[in-house]
Design a protein around this motif. Structure first.
Motif, PDB file in Angstrom:
ATOM      1  N   TYR A 234     -11.372   7.969  -8.445  1.00  0.00           N
ATOM      2  CA  TYR A 234     -11.761   6.828  -9.273  1.00  0.00           C
ATOM      3  C   TYR A 234     -11.965   7.273 -10.725  1.00  0.00           C
ATOM      4  O   TYR A 234     -11.525   6.607 -11.672  1.00  0.00           O
ATOM      5  CB  TYR A 234     -13.033   6.203  -8.709  1.00  0.00           C
ATOM      6  N   ALA A 235     -12.643   8.445 -10.909  1.00  0.00           N
ATOM      7  CA  ALA A 235     -12.901   8.953 -12.257  1.00  0.00           C
ATOM      8  C   ALA A 235     -11.589   9.297 -12.963  1.00  0.00           C
ATOM      9  O   ALA A 235     -11.421   9.029 -14.159  1.00  0.00           O
ATOM     10  CB  ALA A 235     -13.802  10.182 -12.184  1.00  0.00           C
ATOM     11  N   ILE A 236     -10.654   9.909 -12.237  1.00  0.00           N
ATOM     12  CA  ILE A 236      -9.357  10.267 -12.832  1.00  0.00           C
ATOM     13  C   ILE A 236      -8.597   9.020 -13.266  1.00  0.00           C
ATOM     14  O   ILE A 236      -8.076   8.935 -14.388  1.00  0.00           O
ATOM     15  CB  ILE A 236      -8.532  11.094 -11.825  1.00  0.00           C
ATOM     16  N   LEU A 237      -8.543   8.018 -12.387  1.00  0.00           N
ATOM     17  CA  LEU A 237      -7.760   6.814 -12.674  1.00  0.00           C
ATOM     18  C   LEU A 237      -8.337   5.985 -13.808  1.00  0.00           C
ATOM     19  O   LEU A 237      -7.618   5.217 -14.457  1.00  0.00           O
ATOM     20  CB  LEU A 237      -7.654   5.966 -11.400  1.00  0.00           C
ATOM     21  N   ARG A 238      -9.643   6.106 -14.057  1.00  0.00           N
ATOM     22  CA  ARG A 238     -10.290   5.324 -15.110  1.00  0.00           C
ATOM     23  C   ARG A 238     -10.442   6.079 -16.426  1.00  0.00           C
ATOM     24  O   ARG A 238     -10.901   5.514 -17.413  1.00  0.00           O
ATOM     25  CB  ARG A 238     -11.691   4.901 -14.633  1.00  0.00           C
ATOM     26  N   ASN A 239     -10.072   7.358 -16.473  1.00  0.00           N
ATOM     27  CA  ASN A 239     -10.349   8.188 -17.642  1.00  0.00           C
ATOM     28  C   ASN A 239      -9.245   8.044 -18.695  1.00  0.00           C
ATOM     29  O   ASN A 239      -8.111   8.482 -18.479  1.00  0.00           O
ATOM     30  CB  ASN A 239     -10.478   9.653 -17.212  1.00  0.00           C
ATOM     31  N   PRO A 240      -9.560   7.449 -19.867  1.00  0.00           N
ATOM     32  CA  PRO A 240      -8.523   7.236 -20.898  1.00  0.00           C
ATOM     33  C   PRO A 240      -8.077   8.525 -21.578  1.00  0.00           C
ATOM     34  O   PRO A 240      -7.170   8.499 -22.415  1.00  0.00           O
ATOM     35  CB  PRO A 240      -9.212   6.294 -21.894  1.00  0.00           C
ATOM     36  N   ILE A 241      -8.711   9.649 -21.235  1.00  0.00           N
ATOM     37  CA  ILE A 241      -8.309  10.913 -21.854  1.00  0.00           C
ATOM     38  C   ILE A 241      -6.861  11.242 -21.497  1.00  0.00           C
ATOM     39  O   ILE A 241      -6.162  11.948 -22.228  1.00  0.00           O
ATOM     40  CB  ILE A 241      -9.268  12.048 -21.429  1.00  0.00           C
ATOM     41  N   TYR A 242      -6.388  10.690 -20.351  1.00  0.00           N
ATOM     42  CA  TYR A 242      -5.027  10.987 -19.901  1.00  0.00           C
ATOM     43  C   TYR A 242      -3.958  10.263 -20.700  1.00  0.00           C
ATOM     44  O   TYR A 242      -2.772  10.543 -20.552  1.00  0.00           O
ATOM     45  CB  TYR A 242      -4.895  10.668 -18.405  1.00  0.00           C
ATOM     46  N   ARG A 245      -6.628   9.721 -25.431  1.00  0.00           N
ATOM     47  CA  ARG A 245      -7.753   9.130 -26.141  1.00  0.00           C
ATOM     48  C   ARG A 245      -9.062   9.825 -25.770  1.00  0.00           C
ATOM     49  O   ARG A 245      -9.185  10.413 -24.703  1.00  0.00           O
ATOM     50  CB  ARG A 245      -7.852   7.635 -25.863  1.00  0.00           C
ATOM     51  N   ILE A 246     -10.044   9.737 -26.662  1.00  0.00           N
ATOM     52  CA  ILE A 246     -11.386  10.281 -26.446  1.00  0.00           C
ATOM     53  C   ILE A 246     -12.347   9.103 -26.355  1.00  0.00           C
ATOM     54  O   ILE A 246     -12.347   8.223 -27.231  1.00  0.00           O
ATOM     55  CB  ILE A 246     -11.811  11.212 -27.600  1.00  0.00           C
ATOM     56  N   GLU A 251     -16.329   3.252 -26.721  1.00  0.00           N
ATOM     57  CA  GLU A 251     -15.229   3.093 -27.687  1.00  0.00           C
ATOM     58  C   GLU A 251     -14.220   4.218 -27.505  1.00  0.00           C
ATOM     59  O   GLU A 251     -14.595   5.372 -27.275  1.00  0.00           O
ATOM     60  CB  GLU A 251     -15.765   3.105 -29.121  1.00  0.00           C
ATOM     61  N   GLN A 252     -12.938   3.891 -27.635  1.00  0.00           N
ATOM     62  CA  GLN A 252     -11.880   4.883 -27.507  1.00  0.00           C
ATOM     63  C   GLN A 252     -11.347   5.262 -28.881  1.00  0.00           C
ATOM     64  O   GLN A 252     -11.142   4.404 -29.740  1.00  0.00           O
ATOM     65  CB  GLN A 252     -10.746   4.337 -26.638  1.00  0.00           C
ATOM     66  N   HIS A 253     -11.145   6.568 -29.071  1.00  0.00           N
ATOM     67  CA  HIS A 253     -10.599   7.079 -30.328  1.00  0.00           C
ATOM     68  C   HIS A 253      -9.345   7.894 -30.013  1.00  0.00           C
ATOM     69  O   HIS A 253      -9.252   8.534 -28.968  1.00  0.00           O
ATOM     70  CB  HIS A 253     -11.623   7.963 -31.050  1.00  0.00           C
TER      71      HIS A 253
END
Length: 555
Positions: A234-242, A245-246, A251-253
């Motif tokens: 769940y954490a992998i699929l939701r992590n925008p770092i992939y 993005r940070i 907020e995403q940067h």
């Protein structure tokens, strides 16, 4: 004069010099011992036990000597803790609050021999409060600077430390792709897009022997190596770092690292995750099954919320899917669990977590900035009280999954939702779930399963069985009439407008052991021992000892 038992605690952060015959720990103990001796007229006596932590940081409470000291404080063996300086005890304001709470509960004080205060006097407590006020001010100013620095750095797309997500490794203030692991991450996203279910993804990875890669932290500590759990996926699929993005405070940067997942795949996966959000079933019923869509059996198969009526009373259950659709189950042990009972167990477990807010902050990795902690205790206690009193609305937002296993329950709690409920923010999304194991076992009563603690008690707080209590009173009244008037049970049945067999079955309750009757009054009967069970023709043994063993909880 009452003797005041004093224990000396010493600590040194590094191991340098500890090999010397007279080191820093000895110097601290000597100064503290002299102070205790100066208070001999007040009844102070030094305990022989030594509590020395050499080479251990004051940033944590997990120190062997300190834990041994706190255990003796809780056991009532120490009246005053003597320290050389306040920072020998702890350097963390949060930890200090925990220590003060633990010492207050045990009625124990502490004295700092170099800072001219001790908490056994009103002046000492005033001085302590002043020191803590300045310490909190300094901590807040430092926290603001660090927070602003982290926010500015993340806005530039920099990696600010911590455990790197699977597929990356740190390289200065950015991340670089580990291609072997990145391929595994891409495979997880592709599998979820195809299967649409995190549980099925976990099972397919396990069947292929694909485990989470074993990695090491910067300090050399190894982690990983086991099968993927749904919380990790769940954490992998939701992590925008992939997608490069940070994330910072919602907020995403744009990050300085390379993306592993393309945007099209990311959007497809997020769309399926959002579409699979589990909600509460609607309908006209005023009683909502709060765990509907969130409760599964040991194999991960969902349990369906159903209900039935008997007269005006409505009974709710969570049942195995096959049992619900076919009336019987092909599985060996189909489940039919009373809904109110398991909801109360889950609510009690969540209430225990909320009743210790400081542990909650650490366990859930929530923001621990002083200004956000204000009012945390009151908010948490209020929510815990609502859960215990049967107001379970909070469960619909914080519970991700409840797994019913043979040995008990495994409860997964959503960290962002829990943080929002207590008015805090999650520091990171790398751990979106808290897992709580509830040590209850399943016991079958007729077609239903009951949740039982290890001592035989019902896992829920059921209170006194008023129906059974009324039957015992009726049994004694009828027995007294038979003894005084010699009336036959058949004639008594006619007078009471009941059957003779009912009279005979109820009369047996007049011969219950006094200890069992007291257990009825105190609500201490074993689970499943109720009026229906005791009216069974073979339920009440002539031996009081046997009755007590069968009916009462183990001590």
């Amino acid at each position: 004069m009452k003797s005041v038992r004093c224990a000396i605690y010493t600590r040194k952060s590094s191991e340098d010099g500890l090999e010397q015959d007279f080191n820093s720990l000895d110097a601290q103990r000597e100064a503290c011992g002299a102070y205790v001796l100066s208070q001999a007229s007040e009844g102070w006596t030094l305990l022989p036990d030594k509590y020395d932590d050499g080479g251990l940081s004051g940033g944590t409470l997990e120190r062997p000597a300190l834990q041994r000291l706190l255990a003796n404080v809780a056991a009532g063996k120490v009246d005053i803790i003597v320290i050389y300086k306040l920072d020998r005890l702890t350097r963390s304001l949060l930890d200090f609050a925990k220590l003060v709470e633990a010492l207050d509960q045990a009625g124990t004080s502490f004295v700092s021999v170099t800072q001219s205060f001790n908490t056994t006097t009103s002046m000492g407590r005033l001085t302590l409060n002043m020191l803590l006020s300045f310490a909190q001010f300094e901590r807040e100013v430092t926290a603001e600077r660090i927070r602003d620095k982290i926010a500015a750095s993340k806005a530039k797309g920099m990696w600010m430390g911590g455990i790197p997500p699977l597929g990356y490794k740190p390289h200065g203030r950015t991340l670089v792709v580990v291609e072997e692991h990145a391929a595994l991450v891409r495979g997880i996203f592709e599998r979820y897009r195809e299967l649409g279910n995190v549980r099925l993804v976990a099972e397919s990875l396990k069947s292929e022997g694909r485990h989470c890669p074993r990695r090491k932290t910067s300090s050399g500590k190894a982690y990983g190596g086991g099968p993927f759990r749904r919380g990790q996926l769940y954490a992998i699929l939701r992590n925008p770092i992939y997608i490069g993005r940070i994330l910072h405070r919602g907020e995403q940067h744009q990050g300085q690292h390379s993306a592993i997942i393309n945007l099209a795949l990311w959007k497809a996966v997020q769309g399926r995750l959002t579409g699979n959000v589990k909600g509460t079933r609607g309908g006209r019923s005023r009683t909502v099954s709060t765990l509907a869509g969130r409760i599964v059996d040991a194999s991960g198969a969902p349990l369906i919320a159903v209900h039935t009526r008997k007269g005006k009373r409505r009974y709710r259950y969570y049942v195995s899917k096959a049992l619900h659709h076919d009336g019987q189950s092909a599985t060996k042990n189909p489940m039919r669990i009373p809904a109110g009972e398991i909801e109360q167990v889950v609510a009690q477990e969540c209430a225990r977590l909320l009743n210790d807010p400081l542990q909650l902050v650490e366990r859930a990795n929530l923001s621990s900035e002083p200004q956000e902690l204000e009012g945390l205790m009151e908010r948490s206690k209020t929510l815990a009280k609502e859960l215990v009193e049967g107001q379970h609305r909070l469960l619909t937002s914080i519970i991700h999954e409840v797994r019913v296993e043979a040995t008990g329950l495994r409860i997964e709690i959503l960290v962002p939702s829990l943080a929002a409920a207590v008015g805090l923010t999650a520091s990171d999304v790398s751990q979106p779930l808290i897992e709580r194991d509830c040590a209850v076992r399943l016991a079958r009563t007729g077609r239903a399963l009951r949740l039982i603690d290890d001592n035989g008690a019902a896992a829920t707080e059921e209170g006194v069985d008023l129906t059974l209590l009324r039957l015992i009173v009726k049994a004694r009244t009828w027995w007294q009439r038979i003894v005084e008037t010699g009336i036959d049970p058949s004639n008594l049945a006619a007078l009471e407008s009941v059957s003779r067999s009912y009279i005979v079955r109820v009369l047996r309750l007049a011969f219950l052991s006094p200890a069992v009757v007291e257990a009825v009054l105190d609500g201490r009967l074993r689970a499943g021992i109720d009026s229906s069970a005791l009216l069974n023709i073979r339920a009440i043994d002539p031996s009081w000892e046997t009755q007590e063993r069968r009916c009462m909880l183990r001590k």
